[in-house]
Design a protein around this motif. Structure first.
Motif, mmCIF file in Angstrom:
data_model
loop_
_atom_site.group_PDB
_atom_site.id
_atom_site.type_symbol
_atom_site.label_atom_id
_atom_site.label_comp_id
_atom_site.label_asym_id
_atom_site.label_seq_id
_atom_site.Cartn_x
_atom_site.Cartn_y
_atom_site.Cartn_z
ATOM 1 N N GLU A 130 0.844 -1.197 0.000
ATOM 2 C CA GLU A 130 0.000 0.000 0.000
ATOM 3 C C GLU A 130 0.882 1.251 0.000
ATOM 4 N N ILE A 131 2.006 1.155 0.742
ATOM 5 C CA ILE A 131 2.896 2.312 0.909
ATOM 6 C C ILE A 131 4.331 1.873 0.651
ATOM 7 N N GLU A 132 5.064 2.675 -0.118
ATOM 8 C CA GLU A 132 6.489 2.448 -0.352
ATOM 9 C C GLU A 132 7.254 3.675 0.100
ATOM 10 N N LEU A 133 8.299 3.449 0.899
ATOM 11 C CA LEU A 133 9.013 4.556 1.525
ATOM 12 C C LEU A 133 10.514 4.486 1.228
ATOM 13 N N GLY A 134 11.187 5.599 1.466
ATOM 14 C CA GLY A 134 12.612 5.693 1.148
ATOM 15 C C GLY A 134 13.544 5.494 2.318
ATOM 16 N N SER A 135 13.018 5.310 3.524
ATOM 17 C CA SER A 135 13.910 5.132 4.674
ATOM 18 C C SER A 135 13.334 4.128 5.661
ATOM 19 N N HIS A 136 14.235 3.446 6.355
ATOM 20 C CA HIS A 136 13.851 2.451 7.356
ATOM 21 C C HIS A 136 13.120 3.097 8.524
ATOM 22 N N ASP A 137 13.574 4.261 8.945
ATOM 23 C CA ASP A 137 12.927 4.960 10.058
ATOM 24 C C ASP A 137 11.460 5.264 9.750
ATOM 25 N N LEU A 138 11.178 5.623 8.503
ATOM 26 C CA LEU A 138 9.789 5.921 8.130
ATOM 27 C C LEU A 138 8.920 4.667 8.162
ATOM 28 N N LEU A 139 9.505 3.520 7.830
ATOM 29 C CA LEU A 139 8.748 2.265 7.950
ATOM 30 C C LEU A 139 8.224 2.097 9.370
ATOM 31 N N LEU A 140 9.105 2.303 10.343
ATOM 32 C CA LEU A 140 8.733 2.150 11.749
ATOM 33 C C LEU A 140 7.707 3.200 12.169
ATOM 34 N N GLU A 141 7.897 4.416 11.723
ATOM 35 C CA GLU A 141 6.970 5.490 12.088
ATOM 36 C C GLU A 141 5.576 5.261 11.503
ATOM 37 N N PHE A 142 5.527 4.805 10.262
ATOM 38 C CA PHE A 142 4.230 4.556 9.623
ATOM 39 C C PHE A 142 3.529 3.368 10.269
ATOM 40 N N ALA A 143 4.298 2.341 10.641
ATOM 41 C CA ALA A 143 3.698 1.198 11.343
ATOM 42 C C ALA A 143 3.188 1.629 12.709
ATOM 43 N N LYS A 144 3.933 2.483 13.382
ATOM 44 C CA LYS A 144 3.566 2.937 14.728
ATOM 45 C C LYS A 144 2.210 3.630 14.735
ATOM 46 N N ILE A 145 1.910 4.383 13.678
ATOM 47 C CA ILE A 145 0.632 5.100 13.645
ATOM 48 C C ILE A 145 -0.435 4.310 12.882
ATOM 49 N N ASN A 146 -0.192 2.988 12.737
ATOM 50 C CA ASN A 146 -1.211 2.042 12.259
ATOM 51 C C ASN A 146 -1.606 2.205 10.792
ATOM 52 N N LEU A 147 -0.628 2.626 9.957
ATOM 53 C CA LEU A 147 -0.925 2.754 8.541
ATOM 54 C C LEU A 147 -0.751 1.439 7.785
ATOM 55 N N GLY A 148 -0.263 0.396 8.474
ATOM 56 C CA GLY A 148 -0.114 -0.902 7.845
ATOM 57 C C GLY A 148 0.923 -1.745 8.552
ATOM 58 N N ILE A 149 1.239 -2.896 7.940
ATOM 59 C CA ILE A 149 2.237 -3.832 8.456
ATOM 60 C C ILE A 149 3.554 -3.539 7.742
ATOM 61 N N ALA A 150 4.606 -3.235 8.482
ATOM 62 C CA ALA A 150 5.872 -2.842 7.870
ATOM 63 C C ALA A 150 6.888 -3.976 7.920
ATOM 64 N N CYS A 151 7.622 -4.120 6.831
ATOM 65 C CA CYS A 151 8.733 -5.073 6.774
ATOM 66 C C CYS A 151 10.014 -4.324 7.107
ATOM 67 N N VAL A 152 10.670 -4.697 8.214
ATOM 68 C CA VAL A 152 11.837 -3.968 8.706
ATOM 69 C C VAL A 152 12.952 -4.948 9.058
ATOM 70 N N VAL A 153 14.121 -4.413 9.343
ATOM 71 C CA VAL A 153 15.244 -5.223 9.829
ATOM 72 C C VAL A 153 15.216 -5.205 11.354
ATOM 73 N N LYS A 154 15.146 -6.396 11.944
ATOM 74 C CA LYS A 154 15.004 -6.499 13.399
ATOM 75 C C LYS A 154 16.127 -5.779 14.137
ATOM 76 N N GLU A 155 17.362 -5.968 13.675
ATOM 77 C CA GLU A 155 18.518 -5.399 14.368
ATOM 78 C C GLU A 155 18.510 -3.880 14.368
ATOM 79 N N PHE A 156 17.800 -3.254 13.429
ATOM 80 C CA PHE A 156 17.744 -1.798 13.362
ATOM 81 C C PHE A 156 16.440 -1.251 13.942
ATOM 82 N N SER A 157 15.665 -2.129 14.571
ATOM 83 C CA SER A 157 14.346 -1.724 15.082
ATOM 84 C C SER A 157 14.192 -1.961 16.579
ATOM 85 N N GLN A 158 15.290 -2.286 17.257
ATOM 86 C CA GLN A 158 15.221 -2.684 18.658
ATOM 87 C C GLN A 158 14.640 -1.599 19.565
ATOM 88 N N GLU A 159 14.962 -0.363 19.313
ATOM 89 C CA GLU A 159 14.448 0.719 20.159
ATOM 90 C C GLU A 159 12.926 0.773 20.110
#
Length: 297
Positions: free
Chosen positions: A220-249
């Motif tokens: 549904e959404i394509e983004l240019g940065s990993h941080d935006l994936l996490l931010e968009f998932a956080k506000i419930n815009l969808g299910i994000a595919c991320v790298v676990k090691e860069f998402s620990q925080e």
């Protein structure tokens, strides 16, 4: 050419000392050898270089111009040799590293700090690009090393894996019910998806894996940065595919939640890439050692 250079070194020492015997001592040569060297140079150049006086020897008028250039050249050679030795001891030089924004932020910083503390005189130049851009920059010599998400398949590039990384799916509170038990990926992908742009190496890896399962994704959404994936998932815009090691925080603080799959996406690597055809500089070797030591300690 080597013989001629030695003759010029003898020439400059005689000029500086205004004496054949003193020049011989400086050069650890015999006086006859110095005299013979000057005669050979005079013969090759077809000019007289020195005039003998009661106090020693002085340059002829014709030789003054030659000495200015030869002295400058000899000095430059000495400086070059000194710089080479300093470089071997990591006392001077430059290390150009290409890396993506996410790896810079979540992985590389402590190793840059350690390298700088150990070799403060090495100038660090960091360039942020996509993985494919970094590989091209490595091949063109614009960077000495590239720190990239793997896999990288290029016959000109040497790849040294440093750590394993894992691609996972995360969601915000709205989709938290999906985390209660492991689920099939086919079911998960029926929900709105958030992925990196198609040019991303991470996106390509996951997409190719899913294709082996007969699954083609339509985010549904394509983004240019990993941080935006996490931010968009956080506000419930969808299910994000991320790298676990860069998402620990985000995971540790509950800003997003990991969705467990019946079968996880196979792990891949993150590592250092450099040209196969070019020897690594001492600074590049030391930086790679720092990365490797941190994961074998």
């Amino acid at each position: 050419m080597i013989g001629k250079l030695d003759l010029y070194k003898v020439f400059t020492e005689v000029v500086r000392n205004q004496s054949f015997s003193k020049a011989a001592k400086e050069l650890y040569m015999t006086q006859p050898a110095v005299s013979q060297g000057i005669k050979q140079l005079e013969k090759e150049l077809q000019i007289r270089l020195f005039t003998r006086t009661a106090k020693g020897v002085t340059l002829t008028n014709e030789a003054h111009i030659l000495f200015e250039y030869v002295s400058s050249a000899i000095n430059l050679i000495n400086v070059g040799e000194k710089k080479l030795l300093e470089s071997k001891d990591l006392m001077t030089g430059e290390l150009k590293i290409g890396v993506g924004d996410t790896i810079s932020k979540y992985y590389l910083l402590p190793y840059l700090e350690k390298f700088h503390n150990l070799s403060p005189n090495i100038k660090l130049k960091i360039m942020n690009r996509t993985t494919m851009e970094l590989i091209n920059m490595t091949k063109s010599g614009e960077v000495d090393l590239a720190i990239c998400n793997l896999p990288i398949k290029d016959p000109a590039i040497e790849v040294k894996k440093i750590i394993d990384i894992h691609d996972i799916f995360v969601c915000g509170d709205k989709f938290k019910h999906l985390t209660k038990e492991p689920m099939n990926i086919e079911v998960l992908l029926k929900h709105p998806l958030i992925f990196l742009e198609p040019k991303s190496n991470s996106r390509n890896y996951v997409e190719k894996y899913l294709l082996t399962k007969g699954i083609k994704i339509k985010p549904e959404i394509e983004l240019g940065s990993h941080d935006l994936l996490l931010e968009f998932a956080k506000i419930n815009l969808g299910i994000a595919c991320v790298v676990k090691e860069f998402s620990q925080e985000y995971l540790n603080t509950g800003l997003v939640h990991k969705i467990h799959l019946n079968k996880s996406i196979p792990k891949r690597g993150m590592g250092v890439c450099y040209l196969k055809s070019v020897s690594l500089s001492p600074a590049s070797k030391r930086f790679i050692e720092i990365l490797e030591e941190s994961h074998t300690a």
